[in-house]
Design a protein around this motif. Structure first.
Motif, short mmCIF file in Angstrom:
data_model
loop_
_atom_site.label_atom_id
_atom_site.label_comp_id
_atom_site.label_asym_id
_atom_site.label_seq_id
_atom_site.Cartn_x
_atom_site.Cartn_y
_atom_site.Cartn_z
N GLN A 11 53.54 6.35 9.05
CA GLN A 11 52.98 7.48 8.32
C GLN A 11 52.93 7.20 6.82
O GLN A 11 51.97 7.57 6.14
CB GLN A 11 53.79 8.76 8.61
CG GLN A 11 53.71 9.21 10.05
CD GLN A 11 52.29 9.41 10.51
OE1 GLN A 11 51.49 10.10 9.88
NE2 GLN A 11 51.95 8.80 11.63
N ALA A 12 53.95 6.54 6.30
CA ALA A 12 53.95 6.17 4.88
C ALA A 12 52.80 5.22 4.58
O ALA A 12 52.13 5.35 3.55
CB ALA A 12 55.29 5.53 4.51
N GLU A 13 52.53 4.31 5.49
CA GLU A 13 51.43 3.36 5.31
C GLU A 13 50.08 4.09 5.32
O GLU A 13 49.19 3.79 4.53
CB GLU A 13 51.48 2.31 6.41
CG GLU A 13 50.49 1.19 6.22
CD GLU A 13 50.63 0.13 7.30
OE1 GLU A 13 49.57 -0.35 7.76
OE2 GLU A 13 51.76 -0.21 7.66
N VAL A 14 49.94 5.05 6.21
CA VAL A 14 48.70 5.85 6.28
C VAL A 14 48.48 6.55 4.94
O VAL A 14 47.37 6.56 4.39
CB VAL A 14 48.76 6.86 7.45
CG1 VAL A 14 47.63 7.88 7.35
CG2 VAL A 14 48.70 6.13 8.78
N CYS A 15 49.54 7.15 4.41
CA CYS A 15 49.43 7.85 3.13
C CYS A 15 49.08 6.89 2.00
O CYS A 15 48.26 7.21 1.13
CB CYS A 15 50.74 8.57 2.80
SG CYS A 15 51.06 10.00 3.85
N GLU A 16 49.68 5.71 2.03
CA GLU A 16 49.40 4.72 0.99
C GLU A 16 47.93 4.29 1.02
O GLU A 16 47.28 4.21 -0.03
CB GLU A 16 50.30 3.50 1.18
CG GLU A 16 50.10 2.42 0.13
CD GLU A 16 51.00 1.23 0.36
OE1 GLU A 16 51.27 0.53 -0.63
OE2 GLU A 16 51.43 0.99 1.50
N ARG A 28 45.41 12.03 -4.67
CA ARG A 28 46.17 10.78 -4.72
C ARG A 28 47.65 11.07 -4.98
O ARG A 28 48.54 10.51 -4.31
CB ARG A 28 45.64 9.85 -5.81
CG ARG A 28 46.32 8.50 -5.87
CD ARG A 28 45.71 7.56 -6.92
NE ARG A 28 44.30 7.30 -6.68
CZ ARG A 28 43.29 7.82 -7.39
NH1 ARG A 28 43.54 8.62 -8.41
NH2 ARG A 28 42.03 7.54 -7.10
N ALA A 29 47.91 11.97 -5.91
CA ALA A 29 49.29 12.32 -6.23
C ALA A 29 49.98 12.95 -5.02
O ALA A 29 51.14 12.64 -4.72
CB ALA A 29 49.34 13.26 -7.42
N THR A 30 49.29 13.82 -4.31
CA THR A 30 49.86 14.45 -3.11
C THR A 30 50.16 13.41 -2.04
O THR A 30 51.23 13.44 -1.41
CB THR A 30 48.88 15.51 -2.56
OG1 THR A 30 48.69 16.52 -3.56
CG2 THR A 30 49.41 16.14 -1.29
N LEU A 31 49.23 12.49 -1.84
CA LEU A 31 49.43 11.44 -0.84
C LEU A 31 50.59 10.52 -1.21
O LEU A 31 51.36 10.11 -0.34
CB LEU A 31 48.15 10.64 -0.64
CG LEU A 31 47.04 11.40 0.09
CD1 LEU A 31 45.70 10.71 -0.12
CD2 LEU A 31 47.38 11.51 1.57
N LEU A 32 50.74 10.21 -2.48
CA LEU A 32 51.84 9.36 -2.91
C LEU A 32 53.19 10.07 -2.77
O LEU A 32 54.19 9.45 -2.42
CB LEU A 32 51.62 8.87 -4.34
CG LEU A 32 50.46 7.89 -4.50
CD1 LEU A 32 50.24 7.55 -5.97
CD2 LEU A 32 50.67 6.63 -3.67
N ARG A 33 53.21 11.38 -3.01
CA ARG A 33 54.44 12.16 -2.77
C ARG A 33 54.76 12.18 -1.28
O ARG A 33 55.93 12.05 -0.88
CB ARG A 33 54.30 13.58 -3.30
CG ARG A 33 54.45 13.70 -4.80
CD ARG A 33 54.61 15.15 -5.25
NE ARG A 33 53.54 16.02 -4.80
CZ ARG A 33 52.40 16.22 -5.44
NH1 ARG A 33 52.17 15.60 -6.58
NH2 ARG A 33 51.48 17.03 -4.96
N SER A 34 53.73 12.31 -0.46
CA SER A 34 53.93 12.28 0.99
C SER A 34 54.46 10.92 1.42
O SER A 34 55.37 10.84 2.26
CB SER A 34 52.62 12.59 1.72
OG SER A 34 52.20 13.90 1.44
N GLN A 35 53.91 9.88 0.86
CA GLN A 35 54.39 8.53 1.18
C GLN A 35 55.88 8.41 0.84
O GLN A 35 56.66 7.89 1.63
CB GLN A 35 53.60 7.48 0.41
CG GLN A 35 54.10 6.07 0.66
CD GLN A 35 53.55 5.06 -0.31
OE1 GLN A 35 53.12 5.40 -1.40
NE2 GLN A 35 53.58 3.80 0.07
N ALA A 37 58.08 10.75 0.70
CA ALA A 37 58.85 11.55 1.65
C ALA A 37 59.01 10.81 2.98
O ALA A 37 60.11 10.78 3.56
CB ALA A 37 58.19 12.90 1.87
N TRP A 38 57.94 10.20 3.47
CA TRP A 38 58.02 9.43 4.71
C TRP A 38 58.98 8.25 4.57
O TRP A 38 59.76 7.95 5.48
CB TRP A 38 56.64 8.94 5.14
CG TRP A 38 55.75 9.98 5.71
CD1 TRP A 38 54.56 10.43 5.19
CD2 TRP A 38 55.95 10.73 6.93
NE1 TRP A 38 54.03 11.39 6.01
CE2 TRP A 38 54.84 11.60 7.09
CE3 TRP A 38 56.94 10.74 7.90
CZ2 TRP A 38 54.72 12.47 8.16
CZ3 TRP A 38 56.81 11.60 8.98
CH2 TRP A 38 55.71 12.46 9.10
#
Length: 67
Positions: A11-16, A28-35, A37-38
């Motif tokens: 999931q972290a890879e998907v977000c990245e 982008r910022a939201t996705l990097l925060r999600s990454q 967290a994963w």
């Protein structure tokens, strides 16, 4: 049921990848925060697994010493 560390890492890879391709800075910022967290979840799960293995190893040693 707890998820495996590999799932969290996927999931972290998907977000990245999604963060790398998005045009919107806020997305982008939201996705990097999600990454992040994963990755934290994966690290936590790996720590739990290591502690569990250590406890089992210690219990096995104690059982061997008693016999």
């Amino acid at each position: 049921m707890a998820q495996s560390a590999s799932y969290y890492l996927q999931q972290a890879e998907v977000c990245e990848r999604a963060a790398a391709t998005t045009q919107l800075e806020n997305q982008r910022a939201t996705l990097l925060r999600s990454q992040a967290a994963w990755l934290a979840l994966a690290a936590r799960e790996l720590g739990i697994q290591a502690a569990r293995a250590n406890r089992l190893n210690e219990a096995s040693k104690e059982t061997d010493n008693v016999q």
